[in-house]
Design an enzyme around this catalytic site. Structure first.
Site, PDB file in Angstrom:
ATOM      1  N   CYS A   1      29.993  25.451  26.746  1.00 50.33           N
ATOM      2  CA  CYS A   1      31.174  25.564  26.085  1.00 50.33           C
ATOM      3  C   CYS A   1      31.291  24.883  24.768  1.00 50.33           C
ATOM      4  O   CYS A   1      31.889  25.433  23.618  1.00 50.33           O
ATOM      5  CB  CYS A   1      32.341  25.197  26.998  1.00 50.33           C
ATOM      6  SG  CYS A   1      32.767  26.262  28.592  1.00 50.33           S
TER       7      CYS A   1
ATOM      8  N   HIS B   1      35.269  41.621  41.718  1.00 48.97           N
ATOM      9  CA  HIS B   1      35.103  40.512  40.514  1.00 48.97           C
ATOM     10  C   HIS B   1      36.172  41.050  39.478  1.00 48.97           C
ATOM     11  O   HIS B   1      36.103  40.392  38.407  1.00 48.97           O
ATOM     12  CB  HIS B   1      33.896  40.237  40.025  1.00 48.97           C
ATOM     13  CG  HIS B   1      33.116  41.516  39.488  1.00 48.97           C
ATOM     14  ND1 HIS B   1      32.719  42.511  40.220  1.00 48.97           N
ATOM     15  CD2 HIS B   1      33.031  41.973  38.265  1.00 48.97           C
ATOM     16  CE1 HIS B   1      32.380  43.556  39.549  1.00 48.97           C
ATOM     17  NE2 HIS B   1      32.349  43.174  38.245  1.00 48.97           N
ATOM     18  N   GLU B   2      37.032  42.090  39.641  1.00 45.98           N
ATOM     19  CA  GLU B   2      37.703  42.365  38.567  1.00 45.98           C
ATOM     20  C   GLU B   2      39.252  42.779  38.975  1.00 45.98           C
ATOM     21  O   GLU B   2      39.534  44.108  39.432  1.00 45.98           O
ATOM     22  CB  GLU B   2      37.065  44.318  38.242  1.00 45.98           C
ATOM     23  CG  GLU B   2      37.476  44.728  36.828  1.00 45.98           C
ATOM     24  CD  GLU B   2      36.800  46.054  36.758  1.00 45.98           C
ATOM     25  OE1 GLU B   2      36.016  46.165  35.729  1.00 45.98           O
ATOM     26  OE2 GLU B   2      37.347  47.207  37.212  1.00 45.98           O
TER      27      GLU B   2
ATOM     28  N   CYS C   1      29.781  29.150  30.625  1.00 46.53           N
ATOM     29  CA  CYS C   1      29.947  27.968  31.050  1.00 46.53           C
ATOM     30  C   CYS C   1      29.008  27.775  32.336  1.00 46.53           C
ATOM     31  O   CYS C   1      28.906  28.373  33.108  1.00 46.53           O
ATOM     32  CB  CYS C   1      31.614  28.072  31.371  1.00 46.53           C
ATOM     33  SG  CYS C   1      32.371  26.527  32.265  1.00 46.53           S
TER      34      CYS C   1
ATOM     35  N   ARG D   1      28.590  26.809  38.108  1.00 40.26           N
ATOM     36  CA  ARG D   1      27.490  28.043  38.087  1.00 40.26           C
ATOM     37  C   ARG D   1      26.545  27.809  39.287  1.00 40.26           C
ATOM     38  O   ARG D   1      26.539  28.780  40.195  1.00 40.26           O
ATOM     39  CB  ARG D   1      26.440  27.806  36.774  1.00 40.26           C
ATOM     40  CG  ARG D   1      25.739  28.904  36.741  1.00 40.26           C
ATOM     41  CD  ARG D   1      24.929  28.784  35.422  1.00 40.26           C
ATOM     42  NE  ARG D   1      23.539  29.054  35.294  1.00 40.26           N
ATOM     43  CZ  ARG D   1      22.549  28.765  34.637  1.00 40.26           C
ATOM     44  NH1 ARG D   1      22.850  27.445  34.039  1.00 40.26           N
ATOM     45  NH2 ARG D   1      21.225  29.221  35.081  1.00 40.26           N
TER      46      ARG D   1
ATOM     47  N   CYS E   1      35.432  26.058  31.089  1.00 41.70           N
ATOM     48  CA  CYS E   1      35.551  24.784  31.276  1.00 41.70           C
ATOM     49  C   CYS E   1      36.003  23.889  30.187  1.00 41.70           C
ATOM     50  O   CYS E   1      36.817  23.026  29.951  1.00 41.70           O
ATOM     51  CB  CYS E   1      34.487  23.655  32.178  1.00 41.70           C
ATOM     52  SG  CYS E   1      33.274  23.353  30.852  1.00 41.70           S
TER      53      CYS E   1
ATOM     54  N   CYS F   1      33.549  47.895  40.635  1.00 41.82           N
ATOM     55  CA  CYS F   1      32.517  48.135  39.606  1.00 41.82           C
ATOM     56  C   CYS F   1      31.019  47.995  40.068  1.00 41.82           C
ATOM     57  O   CYS F   1      31.057  47.550  41.341  1.00 41.82           O
ATOM     58  CB  CYS F   1      32.576  46.878  38.890  1.00 41.82           C
ATOM     59  SG  CYS F   1      31.386  46.235  37.346  1.00 41.82           S
ATOM     60  N   HIS F   2      30.052  48.363  39.326  1.00 44.27           N
ATOM     61  CA  HIS F   2      28.656  48.631  39.821  1.00 44.27           C
ATOM     62  C   HIS F   2      28.133  47.179  40.427  1.00 44.27           C
ATOM     63  O   HIS F   2      27.436  47.575  41.686  1.00 44.27           O
ATOM     64  CB  HIS F   2      27.825  48.917  38.577  1.00 44.27           C
ATOM     65  CG  HIS F   2      27.938  50.486  38.306  1.00 44.27           C
ATOM     66  ND1 HIS F   2      27.060  51.166  39.179  1.00 44.27           N
ATOM     67  CD2 HIS F   2      28.266  51.141  37.557  1.00 44.27           C
ATOM     68  CE1 HIS F   2      27.534  52.424  38.575  1.00 44.27           C
ATOM     69  NE2 HIS F   2      28.193  52.360  37.680  1.00 44.27           N
ATOM     70  N   THR F   3      28.372  46.192  40.022  1.00 42.17           N
ATOM     71  CA  THR F   3      27.611  44.964  40.702  1.00 42.17           C
ATOM     72  C   THR F   3      28.120  44.940  42.082  1.00 42.17           C
ATOM     73  O   THR F   3      27.388  44.238  43.013  1.00 42.17           O
ATOM     74  CB  THR F   3      27.644  43.981  39.601  1.00 42.17           C
ATOM     75  OG1 THR F   3      26.642  42.944  40.237  1.00 42.17           O
ATOM     76  CG2 THR F   3      29.137  43.362  39.706  1.00 42.17           C
TER      77      THR F   3
ATOM     78  N   ARG G   1      36.807  54.667  36.306  1.00 46.77           N
ATOM     79  CA  ARG G   1      37.271  53.477  37.220  1.00 46.77           C
ATOM     80  C   ARG G   1      38.130  53.895  38.417  1.00 46.77           C
ATOM     81  O   ARG G   1      39.018  54.531  38.057  1.00 46.77           O
ATOM     82  CB  ARG G   1      38.016  52.326  36.532  1.00 46.77           C
ATOM     83  CG  ARG G   1      37.214  51.322  36.060  1.00 46.77           C
ATOM     84  CD  ARG G   1      36.111  50.715  36.945  1.00 46.77           C
ATOM     85  NE  ARG G   1      35.597  49.340  36.506  1.00 46.77           N
ATOM     86  CZ  ARG G   1      34.299  49.139  36.071  1.00 46.77           C
ATOM     87  NH1 ARG G   1      33.607  50.565  36.147  1.00 46.77           N
ATOM     88  NH2 ARG G   1      33.844  48.193  35.793  1.00 46.77           N
TER      89      ARG G   1
ATOM     90  N   CYS H   1      36.642  42.735  33.980  1.00 50.85           N
ATOM     91  CA  CYS H   1      35.282  42.802  33.859  1.00 50.85           C
ATOM     92  C   CYS H   1      35.220  44.021  32.692  1.00 50.85           C
ATOM     93  O   CYS H   1      34.370  43.627  31.505  1.00 50.85           O
ATOM     94  CB  CYS H   1      34.599  43.399  34.933  1.00 50.85           C
ATOM     95  SG  CYS H   1      32.412  43.527  34.847  1.00 50.85           S
TER      96      CYS H   1
ATOM     97  N   CYS I   1      31.681  21.651  29.120  1.00 50.86           N
ATOM     98  CA  CYS I   1      30.347  21.606  29.426  1.00 50.86           C
ATOM     99  C   CYS I   1      29.398  21.706  28.054  1.00 50.86           C
ATOM    100  O   CYS I   1      30.024  22.084  27.087  1.00 50.86           O
ATOM    101  CB  CYS I   1      29.769  22.538  30.529  1.00 50.86           C
ATOM    102  SG  CYS I   1      29.896  24.232  29.891  1.00 50.86           S
TER     103      CYS I   1
END
Ligand code: NAD
Ligand code: 022
Ligand code: ZN
Length: 369
Positions: A98, A62-63, A106, A110, A92, A40-42, A364, A169, A95
């Site tokens: 959430c 992350h995907e 969430c 973080r 979670c 992915c781009h990020t 993708r 993602c 928090c």
């Protein structure tokens, strides 16, 4: 234990496929054998060095999707053998965020996630004795990862990893922005700016909820055919319309769109997307991530007259609750993922996946372990 991973040792250098050490899960954590991951781009944004929060060495990605192979003490919601999708936006359920029911962001882990660390402030990855950082709480470019239990969504076991990884993602971001951020309703008129891996999922989300008109805007005419297949009713190439793009779109939608979506990350496009909304009620959803430090502008008049600017992270989805539902929609044939996965690569060729993304040749690329 040892595992295989594509490691980003420094910005601007290609990923290197190496053997790394992964420590087992600590309390509240699970180890996942990643079976497939999207690019992915990020991931590229961080690798490029442009991301001021990017830290190295790290394992990007992350995907993904995979199987739980070990659980740490105190883990109750997952067990060995469960099929899961790692979540860069955890859930979670305890928090303030959430519990508010007003956001999916969430905050439980973080602070450490942003630093590439597990909640106890350490990393589970090492290479030649040196610590290697996690990325977006997931690091799916490693065959084995450790994540907090609250950052993994349990999914059905008959779902193919090489397809549902994309739900980690892009699919959720696009479809979720329609359903959970915009809460768009049947019969609406919408404009989608940017018909890539996110925009095409916005389009299929709009089709799913029964939008009346789905206008797609992209500089790349090659994106028209796929977008039509996913539900786009009108295509607009800005280079053919010129400076009058906004009035053109307002006219095309009979006074402006009920919903517009920026899926480009370009701040000029973000302004066009807001101003192409209908006076009085049109909502513009920013999905694209602009470069660090970028700013958006419009005349306050645009907002005073009732247009709304909103942002969407991970489609507003609550990961552990909503991701399994999207997997069900895919398995029931309600959404199309297969046609968006244009390339499949082995881990050794992961760097080619970045090239395909830049050249606009892929929607993708998926890496299978
Ligand atoms: P992509 O490269 O596949 O698609 C972008 C499309 O925009 C391309 O087809 C390109 O031709 C088009 N485009 C570029 N400039 C344009 C312009 N001026 N006018 C019209 N079209 C233009 O990228 P993607 O995978 O679809 O990702 C899109 C954005 O979404 C990225 O910024 C990405 O970082 C972001 N994103 C955000 C989230 C979130 O949670 N908010 C999640 C995932 C991705
Ligand atoms: C995913 N993204 C872009 C392409 N693929 C993406 C990038 C950033 C976010 C969401 C998706 C995002 C929006 C808002 C935030 N992030 C901040 C969340 C918060 O502060 O609670 C974000 C996220 C994770 C990380 C950084 C920014 C990280 O883990 N480093 C969700
Ligand atoms: Zn992404």
């Amino acid at each position: 234990m040892k595992t295989r991973a594509a490691v980003a040792f420094a910005a601007k250098k290609p990923l290197e496929i190496v053997e790394i050490d992964v420590d087992g899960p600590k309390a509240g954590e699970v180890m996942i054998e990643v079976k497939a991951t999207g690019i992915c781009h990020t991931d590229y944004y961080t690798l490029s060095g442009a991301d001021p929060e990017g830290l190295f060495p790290c394992v990007l990605g992350h995907e993904g999707a995979g199987i739980v192979v070990d659980v740490g003490p105190g883990v109750t919601s997952l067990k060995k053998g469960d099929h899961v999708i790692p979540l860069y936006t955890p859930e979670c359920r305890q928090c303030k965020s959430c519990l508010s029911r007003k956001t999916n962001l969430c905050t439980a882990i973080r602070a450490t996630q942003g630093k590439g660390l597990m909640p106890d402030g350490t990393s589970r990855f090492r290479c030649d004795g040196e610590s290697v950082l996690h990325y977006m709480g997931s690091s799916t470019f490693s065959n084995h990862i450790v994540v907090p239990e609250i950052a993994a969504a349990k999914i059905r076991e008959d779902a193919p990893f090489d397809k549902v990884c994309y739900i980690g993602c892009g699919v959720t971001t696009g479809i979720g922005a329609v359903i959970w951020t915009a809460k768009a309703e049947a019969g609406c008129r919408a404009i989608v700016f940017g018909l890539g891996g996110i925009g095409l999922n916005v389009i299929q989300g709009l089709r799913m909820i029964g939008a009346e008109q789905i206008v797609g805007v992209d500089l790349n005419p090659g994106r028209k055919e796929m977008a039509e297949k996913f539900g786009m009713t009108h295509f607009v190439n800005p280079s053919e319309v010129g400076a009058d793009l906004v009035p053109y779109l307002v006219d095309l939608t009979g006074g402006g769109a009920d919903y517009t979506f920026d899926c480009t990350g370009n701040t000029t496009v973000m302004r066009q997307a807001l101003e192409a909304c209908h006076r009085g009620w049109g909502q513009s959803i920013i999905i694209g991530v602009a470069p660090a430090g970028a700013e958006i502008a419009t005349r306050p008049f645009q907002l005073v007259t009732g247009r709304v600017w909103k942002g969407s992270a991970f489609g507003g989805a609550r990961g552990r609750t909503d991701v399994p539902r999207i997997v069900d929609w895919y398995m029931e044939g309600r959404i199309n993922i297969d046609d968006l996965i244009t390339h499949k690569l082995p881990l050794e060729r992961i760097n080619e996946g970045f090239d395909l993304m830049h050249e606009g040749k892929s929607i993708r690329s998926v890496v299978e372990f």
